[in-house]
Design a protein around this motif. Structure first.
Motif, PDB file in Angstrom:
ATOM      1  N   UNK A  55      -5.591  -8.111 -24.881  1.00  7.83           N
ATOM      2  CA  UNK A  55      -4.715  -8.912 -24.001  1.00  7.83           C
ATOM      3  C   UNK A  55      -5.196  -8.325 -22.428  1.00  7.83           C
ATOM      4  N   UNK A  56      -4.886  -9.060 -21.389  1.00  7.07           N
ATOM      5  CA  UNK A  56      -4.883  -8.264 -20.094  1.00  7.07           C
ATOM      6  C   UNK A  56      -4.702  -6.941 -19.885  1.00  7.07           C
ATOM      7  N   UNK A  57      -3.479  -6.505 -20.462  1.00 11.34           N
ATOM      8  CA  UNK A  57      -2.926  -5.169 -20.380  1.00 11.34           C
ATOM      9  C   UNK A  57      -3.949  -4.418 -21.308  1.00 11.34           C
ATOM     10  N   UNK A  58      -4.120  -4.793 -22.462  1.00 10.74           N
ATOM     11  CA  UNK A  58      -5.122  -3.988 -23.145  1.00 10.74           C
ATOM     12  C   UNK A  58      -6.453  -3.794 -22.635  1.00 10.74           C
ATOM     13  N   UNK A  59      -6.979  -4.670 -22.147  1.00  8.81           N
ATOM     14  CA  UNK A  59      -8.234  -4.571 -21.419  1.00  8.81           C
ATOM     15  C   UNK A  59      -8.332  -3.528 -20.409  1.00  8.81           C
ATOM     16  N   UNK A  60      -7.223  -3.502 -19.488  1.00  9.05           N
ATOM     17  CA  UNK A  60      -6.812  -2.620 -18.400  1.00  9.05           C
ATOM     18  C   UNK A  60      -6.830  -1.299 -18.999  1.00  9.05           C
ATOM     19  N   UNK A  61      -6.206  -1.062 -20.213  1.00  5.73           N
ATOM     20  CA  UNK A  61      -6.080   0.240 -20.836  1.00  5.73           C
ATOM     21  C   UNK A  61      -7.670   0.648 -21.473  1.00  5.73           C
ATOM     22  N   UNK A  62      -8.138  -0.514 -22.052  1.00  5.40           N
ATOM     23  CA  UNK A  62      -9.530  -0.025 -22.658  1.00  5.40           C
ATOM     24  C   UNK A  62     -10.644   0.237 -21.761  1.00  5.40           C
ATOM     25  N   UNK A  63     -10.294  -0.281 -20.423  1.00  7.76           N
ATOM     26  CA  UNK A  63     -11.482  -0.051 -19.344  1.00  7.76           C
ATOM     27  C   UNK A  63     -11.219   1.369 -19.000  1.00  7.76           C
ATOM     28  N   UNK A  64     -10.344   2.112 -19.176  1.00  8.10           N
ATOM     29  CA  UNK A  64     -10.163   3.457 -18.677  1.00  8.10           C
ATOM     30  C   UNK A  64     -10.633   4.426 -19.824  1.00  8.10           C
ATOM     31  N   UNK A  65     -11.063   3.942 -20.910  1.00 11.85           N
ATOM     32  CA  UNK A  65     -11.692   4.706 -22.133  1.00 11.85           C
ATOM     33  C   UNK A  65     -12.823   5.453 -21.817  1.00 11.85           C
ATOM     34  N   UNK A  66     -13.651   4.788 -21.513  1.00 10.66           N
ATOM     35  CA  UNK A  66     -15.130   5.370 -21.380  1.00 10.66           C
ATOM     36  C   UNK A  66     -15.049   6.498 -20.224  1.00 10.66           C
ATOM     37  N   UNK A  67     -14.436   6.472 -19.478  1.00  5.94           N
ATOM     38  CA  UNK A  67     -14.366   7.484 -18.370  1.00  5.94           C
ATOM     39  C   UNK A  67     -13.742   8.757 -19.152  1.00  5.94           C
ATOM     40  N   UNK A  68     -12.785   8.709 -19.920  1.00  6.84           N
ATOM     41  CA  UNK A  68     -12.151   9.805 -20.472  1.00  6.84           C
ATOM     42  C   UNK A  68     -13.201  10.163 -21.533  1.00  6.84           C
TER      43      UNK A  68
END
Length: 170
Positions: free
Chosen positions: A120-133
């Motif tokens: 979902x758009x919210x899921x994409x926003x969360x997922x986009x933070x994962x690579x940096x973490x």
């Protein structure tokens, strides 16, 4: 609380209490490659999970989100294979992610047996933070390694993986 070094060597004398020289083949658990890899995996998993807490994700939940972001498999069956989960395990995991509003399932118009998965758009926003973490954790994990040592480590791990895959029953 004991340090990891004290746990490996409780007597403090450089010996392993689980090693018995009278055994036909002495075996030091702490020097076993499998034990060392498992210990690293356990500690690493706990650290990643700690860093995922602010996003409201468990260790199991961030993995399919990252897969959906970087290499969308399209179907639930493909996602299950990519995440090394059985269909039932993935279904329960997707139930939780859907309840959080992070992904959605839709039946295929071509084949109603096929379930497509998307962020979902919210899921994409969360997922986009994962690579940096995850990159931050990896950078800390490799602190003190030169580029050449990191490349050598990756080569060694790839060789261990290939040797493992070549074992009977793999």
């Amino acid at each position: 609380m004991k340090s990891p070094r004290e746990e490996d060597d409780p007597a403090g004398d450089g010996t392993c209490p689980l090693s018995d020289p009278s055994l036909p083949v002495p075996f030091e658990v702490e020097r076993s490659i499998g034990f060392q890899l498992r210990r690293i995996t356990t500690l690493l998993g706990a650290e990643v999970e700690r860093r995922m807490e602010p996003l409201g994700l468990t260790d199991a939940q961030w993995k399919p989100l990252l897969r959906l972001l970087l290499d969308p498999p399209g179907t639930a069956a493909a996602l299950a294979r990519m995440c090394h989960l059985d269909a039932g395990g993935l279904t329960r995991l997707l139930d939780r992610l859907e309840a959080k509003g992070l992904c959605q399932r839709e039946r295929s118009l071509e084949d109603r047996r096929v379930v497509n998965i998307a962020l979902t758009p919210e899921g994409r926003a969360v997922a986009e933070r994962l690579p940096a973490i995850l990159t931050g954790v990896q950078d800390e994990l490799l602190a003190g390694f030169s580029e050449a040592e990191e490349a050598q480590l990756r080569d060694f791990l790839a060789r261990i993986y290939a040797n493992t895959r070549a074992m009977p029953g793999s």
